[in-house]
Design a protein around this motif. Structure first.
Motif, PDB file in Angstrom:
ATOM      1  N   LEU B 194      40.339  29.564  42.222  1.00  0.00           N
ATOM      2  CA  LEU B 194      41.023  30.674  41.310  1.00  0.00           C
ATOM      3  C   LEU B 194      39.856  31.894  40.923  1.00  0.00           C
ATOM      4  CD1 LEU B 194      42.925  32.184  41.634  1.00  0.00           C
ATOM      5  CD2 LEU B 194      44.084  30.952  39.502  1.00  0.00           C
ATOM      6  N   ASP B 195      39.757  30.777  39.941  1.00  0.00           N
ATOM      7  CA  ASP B 195      38.397  31.396  38.911  1.00  0.00           C
ATOM      8  C   ASP B 195      36.926  32.142  40.342  1.00  0.00           C
ATOM      9  OD1 ASP B 195      36.584  32.668  36.924  1.00  0.00           O
ATOM     10  OD2 ASP B 195      35.460  30.133  36.627  1.00  0.00           O
ATOM     11  N   VAL B 196      36.696  31.277  41.258  1.00  0.00           N
ATOM     12  CA  VAL B 196      34.715  31.755  41.869  1.00  0.00           C
ATOM     13  C   VAL B 196      35.751  32.379  42.995  1.00  0.00           C
ATOM     14  CG1 VAL B 196      33.460  30.463  43.891  1.00  0.00           C
ATOM     15  CG2 VAL B 196      33.875  29.135  41.673  1.00  0.00           C
ATOM     16  N   GLY B 197      36.980  32.179  43.396  1.00  0.00           N
ATOM     17  CA  GLY B 197      37.758  33.286  45.124  1.00  0.00           C
ATOM     18  C   GLY B 197      37.767  34.274  43.781  1.00  0.00           C
ATOM     19  N   TYR B 198      38.213  34.423  42.987  1.00  0.00           N
ATOM     20  CA  TYR B 198      38.694  35.373  42.181  1.00  0.00           C
ATOM     21  C   TYR B 198      37.199  36.709  42.428  1.00  0.00           C
ATOM     22  CZ  TYR B 198      40.687  39.206  38.849  1.00  0.00           C
ATOM     23  OH  TYR B 198      40.642  40.306  38.383  1.00  0.00           O
ATOM     24  N   LYS B 199      36.325  36.518  42.141  1.00  0.00           N
ATOM     25  CA  LYS B 199      34.594  36.709  41.394  1.00  0.00           C
ATOM     26  C   LYS B 199      34.550  37.187  43.129  1.00  0.00           C
ATOM     27  CE  LYS B 199      34.112  34.516  36.962  1.00  0.00           C
ATOM     28  NZ  LYS B 199      32.937  32.863  37.257  1.00  0.00           N
ATOM     29  N   VAL B 200      34.911  36.321  43.711  1.00  0.00           N
ATOM     30  CA  VAL B 200      34.338  36.659  45.350  1.00  0.00           C
ATOM     31  C   VAL B 200      35.247  37.983  45.165  1.00  0.00           C
ATOM     32  CG1 VAL B 200      35.086  35.929  47.886  1.00  0.00           C
ATOM     33  CG2 VAL B 200      33.575  33.824  45.321  1.00  0.00           C
ATOM     34  N   ALA B 201      36.598  37.567  45.656  1.00  0.00           N
ATOM     35  CA  ALA B 201      36.864  38.758  46.464  1.00  0.00           C
ATOM     36  C   ALA B 201      36.692  40.229  45.363  1.00  0.00           C
ATOM     37  CB  ALA B 201      38.139  38.828  45.756  1.00  0.00           C
ATOM     38  N   GLN B 202      35.913  39.637  43.836  1.00  0.00           N
ATOM     39  CA  GLN B 202      36.099  41.534  43.351  1.00  0.00           C
ATOM     40  C   GLN B 202      34.686  42.221  44.122  1.00  0.00           C
ATOM     41  OE1 GLN B 202      38.960  41.860  41.675  1.00  0.00           O
ATOM     42  NE2 GLN B 202      37.285  42.610  40.236  1.00  0.00           N
ATOM     43  N   VAL B 203      33.873  41.342  44.510  1.00  0.00           N
ATOM     44  CA  VAL B 203      32.265  41.612  45.502  1.00  0.00           C
ATOM     45  C   VAL B 203      32.919  42.327  46.408  1.00  0.00           C
ATOM     46  CG1 VAL B 203      30.620  40.838  46.306  1.00  0.00           C
ATOM     47  CG2 VAL B 203      30.770  39.552  44.139  1.00  0.00           C
ATOM     48  N   PHE B 204      34.261  41.757  47.378  1.00  0.00           N
ATOM     49  CA  PHE B 204      34.360  42.644  48.889  1.00  0.00           C
ATOM     50  C   PHE B 204      35.021  43.948  48.623  1.00  0.00           C
ATOM     51  CE2 PHE B 204      33.574  38.250  50.275  1.00  0.00           C
ATOM     52  CZ  PHE B 204      32.520  38.842  50.877  1.00  0.00           C
ATOM     53  N   ARG B 205      35.603  43.317  47.239  1.00  0.00           N
ATOM     54  CA  ARG B 205      36.604  44.823  46.899  1.00  0.00           C
ATOM     55  C   ARG B 205      36.096  45.772  46.258  1.00  0.00           C
ATOM     56  NH1 ARG B 205      42.474  43.513  47.568  1.00  0.00           N
ATOM     57  NH2 ARG B 205      42.350  45.160  46.691  1.00  0.00           N
ATOM     58  N   ARG B 206      34.521  45.372  45.171  1.00  0.00           N
ATOM     59  CA  ARG B 206      33.664  46.679  45.326  1.00  0.00           C
ATOM     60  C   ARG B 206      33.143  47.211  46.102  1.00  0.00           C
ATOM     61  NH1 ARG B 206      32.959  43.692  40.282  1.00  0.00           N
ATOM     62  NH2 ARG B 206      30.828  42.400  41.916  1.00  0.00           N
ATOM     63  N   GLN B 207      32.592  46.494  47.504  1.00  0.00           N
ATOM     64  CA  GLN B 207      32.146  47.086  48.131  1.00  0.00           C
ATOM     65  C   GLN B 207      33.650  47.528  49.450  1.00  0.00           C
ATOM     66  OE1 GLN B 207      30.813  43.616  50.566  1.00  0.00           O
ATOM     67  NE2 GLN B 207      29.537  43.648  48.364  1.00  0.00           N
ATOM     68  N   GLY B 208      34.514  48.179  49.118  1.00  0.00           N
ATOM     69  CA  GLY B 208      35.445  48.761  49.969  1.00  0.00           C
ATOM     70  C   GLY B 208      36.122  48.145  51.026  1.00  0.00           C
ATOM     71  N   VAL B 209      36.054  46.528  50.670  1.00  0.00           N
ATOM     72  CA  VAL B 209      36.253  45.324  51.728  1.00  0.00           C
ATOM     73  C   VAL B 209      38.052  44.771  51.352  1.00  0.00           C
ATOM     74  CG1 VAL B 209      36.365  43.782  53.167  1.00  0.00           C
ATOM     75  CG2 VAL B 209      34.335  44.675  53.148  1.00  0.00           C
ATOM     76  N   LYS B 210      38.935  45.382  52.028  1.00  0.00           N
ATOM     77  CA  LYS B 210      40.209  44.892  51.300  1.00  0.00           C
ATOM     78  C   LYS B 210      40.850  43.413  51.504  1.00  0.00           C
ATOM     79  CE  LYS B 210      42.604  49.260  48.822  1.00  0.00           C
ATOM     80  NZ  LYS B 210      43.032  49.866  50.736  1.00  0.00           N
ATOM     81  N   CYS B 211      40.648  42.529  50.654  1.00  0.00           N
ATOM     82  CA  CYS B 211      41.118  41.155  51.327  1.00  0.00           C
ATOM     83  C   CYS B 211      41.730  41.081  50.663  1.00  0.00           C
ATOM     84  CB  CYS B 211      39.829  40.154  51.265  1.00  0.00           C
ATOM     85  SG  CYS B 211      38.973  40.043  49.386  1.00  0.00           S
ATOM     86  N   SER B 212      43.169  39.794  50.609  1.00  0.00           N
ATOM     87  CA  SER B 212      44.076  39.485  49.575  1.00  0.00           C
ATOM     88  C   SER B 212      43.467  38.221  49.321  1.00  0.00           C
ATOM     89  CB  SER B 212      44.913  39.269  50.457  1.00  0.00           C
ATOM     90  OG  SER B 212      45.098  38.937  51.380  1.00  0.00           O
ATOM     91  N   LEU B 213      43.775  37.686  48.144  1.00  0.00           N
ATOM     92  CA  LEU B 213      43.415  36.487  46.907  1.00  0.00           C
ATOM     93  C   LEU B 213      45.013  35.671  47.081  1.00  0.00           C
ATOM     94  CD1 LEU B 213      41.121  34.911  46.022  1.00  0.00           C
ATOM     95  CD2 LEU B 213      41.798  36.497  43.820  1.00  0.00           C
TER      96      LEU B 213
END
Ligand SMILES: Cc1ncc(C[n+]2csc(CCOP(=O)(O)OP(=O)(O)O)c2C)c(N)n1
Lengths: 262, 306
Positions: B194-213
């Motif tokens: 979960l923790d790793v996935g959260y950070k990965v999602a942050q990377v995408f979301r910062r780039q404007g890529v809306k992924c769900s987690l």
């Protein structure tokens, strides 16, 4: 006095490895130094030349959380360059916290889950009738039912080439061995199961050698009375040193105690 | 997670006199507060996992709710037949609590890694399988475990895992937790990923890529409704777990997608089917198996085709 120098070197290597890696089980390692010394310098049939040694007998460290003591002994005996000891526990290293038989020359068997070694030793003793097989177990490890399954079978098969050494340091993972499960009559237990049981001072290498060499027509159990943490006064007989690794002050203090020991 | 587990259990034990804790000689510096407060409901049975599970079963058959605590391989696999017959088949209220998910015990070596536990526990009828990903999930699962029917396996990481969910998040066994909503792809995590996935999602979301987690803290019973929603929305699905690629979260989702008959884009990120002979910390071994944050970002990028 060769034995004193070598066991001292082994303890110093253990201390260094534990200090730099910040890993557990220093007490468990210190309690088996003389046992490993006796096996690797006086008992096991070892041939070949430095860094290219072959053991004709078999040794299994069933209490594989004492791995660091084995690495240090193998290094001291010349199975590999002692520089390899720096590869313990670190990222990209080669020597893990518990034994991986693929990690270094001289390691016969992987381990880390307690209660496996004696059974594997039986298999080896059956397959290698001309060799002697030695298995080193923890006293707490003897809580495992599988140990007693092996104890029964070995005597039933009259495996005279099998020796179990019990590191009787009276401490285990979460308490004192005889308070967790009373097994003060360890000697009677192994004898009652048909083993030749012998009690020794597990820090006296001459006594260990004598009893390990004593002929026996049945499997032999050496109950070695030891001190967990042996060699560093503030670690001796203290449960916390099953887990803790020394900080800098403790390291320096331990180092000077070991240096001074003679 | 260890501390959260024991604190939550102590809280429950104050309310419920039937709660019992057994350890096969593990839990130094973790279990002491329970042992001191409830000496009659705590037992160190010695280093004997088969016996531990058997004794737990006897207590459970006599009305107790029994937690057995050890390192994951020892509390699940060292005593597997006792778990199968005494716990799963007899459907007893035993809770196997394991610490050390995935490579938590990195440098300790492969005997202490937990990479097959989810697969074997899932395959047992009656067994509930919980894999909390942050302390809040641990707390919620421990609370509910007291009244929950049948046997349970609770897979804990180790210590120091960050809290991901807000304090008021509702944790319910069998229901996933949505961390982020998104319309480009969905990352499904379980346990300590979960923790790793959260950070990965942050990377995408910062780039404007809306992924769900979405965090799946329970793998059995599984929140199939949530995955069905994702399939309906035709979002690419990526599963993330620190477990063998065989038999964990990825397998569960794969089965559901296959049976749905809808060709959703799908990727499993997990440990390849092999034991680690690497020496190093959890972070180091993760990297060796492509499970570091940056490697996962890359894997997802090339999978989605950015
Ligand atoms: C099957 C199994 N259960 C639990 C453990 C965790 N563990 C590692 S060392 C240890 C205590 C061992 O005590 P003992 O055999 O007396 O050895 P000592 O460290 O005292 O020398 C425990 C419980 C393990 N490694 N394997």
């Amino acid at each position: 006095m060769e034995d004193v120098q070598i066991t001292k070197n082994i303890r110093k290597s253990i201390l260094d490895m534990m200090y730099t890696s910040r890993s557990s089980h220093i007490g468990s390692c210190f309690s088996i130094v003389e046992i490993l010394y006796t096996l690797y310098f006086r008992i096991l049939k070892i041939r070949g030349t430095q860094f290219d040694l072959v053991v004709d007998d078999k040794f299994i460290l069933s209490k594989a959380h004492g791995s660091v003591a084995l690495y240090a002994t193998l290094g001291e005996r010349g199975f590999f360059d002692k520089k390899k000891l720096e590869e313990y526990y670190v990222d990209g290293g080669s020597l893990p916290g518990h034994l991986d038989m693929k990690s270094a020359s001289g390691i016969e068997c992987s381990g880390g889950s307690l209660g496996h070694g004696l059974s594997i030793g039986i298999g080896m003793a059956i397959a290698n009738q001309k060799s002697n097989v030695y298995v080193l177990l923890g006293d707490g490890e003897c809580n495992e039912g599988s140990v007693w399954e092996a104890v029964m079978l070995a005597s039933h098969l009259q495996l005279a080439n099998l020796t179990a050494i019990i590191d009787y340091n009276k401490l285990q993972g979460f308490g004192e061995t005889n308070e967790v499960i009373n097994q003060k009559n360890l000697h009677e237990r192994w004898s009652a199961f048909g083993w030749n049981a012998i009690e020794v001072n597990g820090h006296n290498v001459d006594e260990l050698e004598k009893e390990l060499k004593r002929p026996s027509d049945k499997p032999k159990a050496i109950i070695a009375h030891t001190i967990k943490g042996k060699g560093v006064s503030f670690m001796e007989n203290k449960l916390e040193w099953h887990y803790k690794s020394p900080n800098k002050d403790e390291y320096l203090l331990a180092r000077s105690e070991l240096e001074g020991a003679l | 997670m260890r501390k959260t587990f024991i604190e939550s259990l102590i809280k429950e034990a104050r309310q419920n006199p039937n709660i019992f804790l057994i350890t096969p000689d593990l839990g130094f510096s973790v279990l002491e507060p329970f042992a001191e407060e409830f000496p009659d409901r705590f037992l160190n049975v010695g280093i004997a996992e088969q016996n531990a599970v058997g004794v737990a079963t006897g207590l459970a058959l006599s009305g107790k709710i029994v937690y057995v605590y050890s390192i994951i391989p020892f509390v699940t696999m060292r005593c597997f037949e006792q778990v199968r017959i005494d716990v799963a088949y007899m459907n007893t209220k035993v809770r196997l609590v394991g610490v050390g998910a995935g490579f938590s015990y990195g440098s300790a070596g492969a005997t202490h890694h937990a990479i097959e536990d989810i697969a074997v526990m899932r395959a047992l009828p009656n067994m509930t399988v919980c894999c909390p990903g942050d302390p809040l999930e641990v707390k919620g699962i421990v609370q509910e475990s007291v009244t929950y029917q049948g046997p349970m396996y609770i897979r804990l990481a180790k210590s120091g895992e960050p809290q991901i969910h807000p304090d008021d998040t509702e944790i319910q066994i069998g229901k996933s937790v949505v961390v982020h909503e998104g319309d480009q792809f969905a990352i499904l995590t379980t346990s300590n990923m979960l923790d790793v996935g959260y950070k990965v999602a942050q990377v995408f979301r910062r780039q404007g890529v809306k992924c769900s987690l979405i965090s799946f803290h329970t793998l059995k019973p599984f929140d199939h409704l949530k995955v069905a929603e994702l399939i309906d929305s035709e979002l690419p699905i990526i599963t993330l777990e620190e477990h063998n690629i065989i038999g964990g979260l990825g397998s569960i989702v794969a089965e559901q997608i296959a049976e749905s008959g809808r060709g959703v884009k799908f990727k499993r990120i997990a440990i390849p089917d092999q034991y680690s002979h690497f020496v190093g910390s959890q972070a180091y071994i993760r990297e060796k198996f492509g499970l570091s944050e940056s490697q996962i970002v890359e894997t997802i990028q090339s999978f989605i085709g950015f």
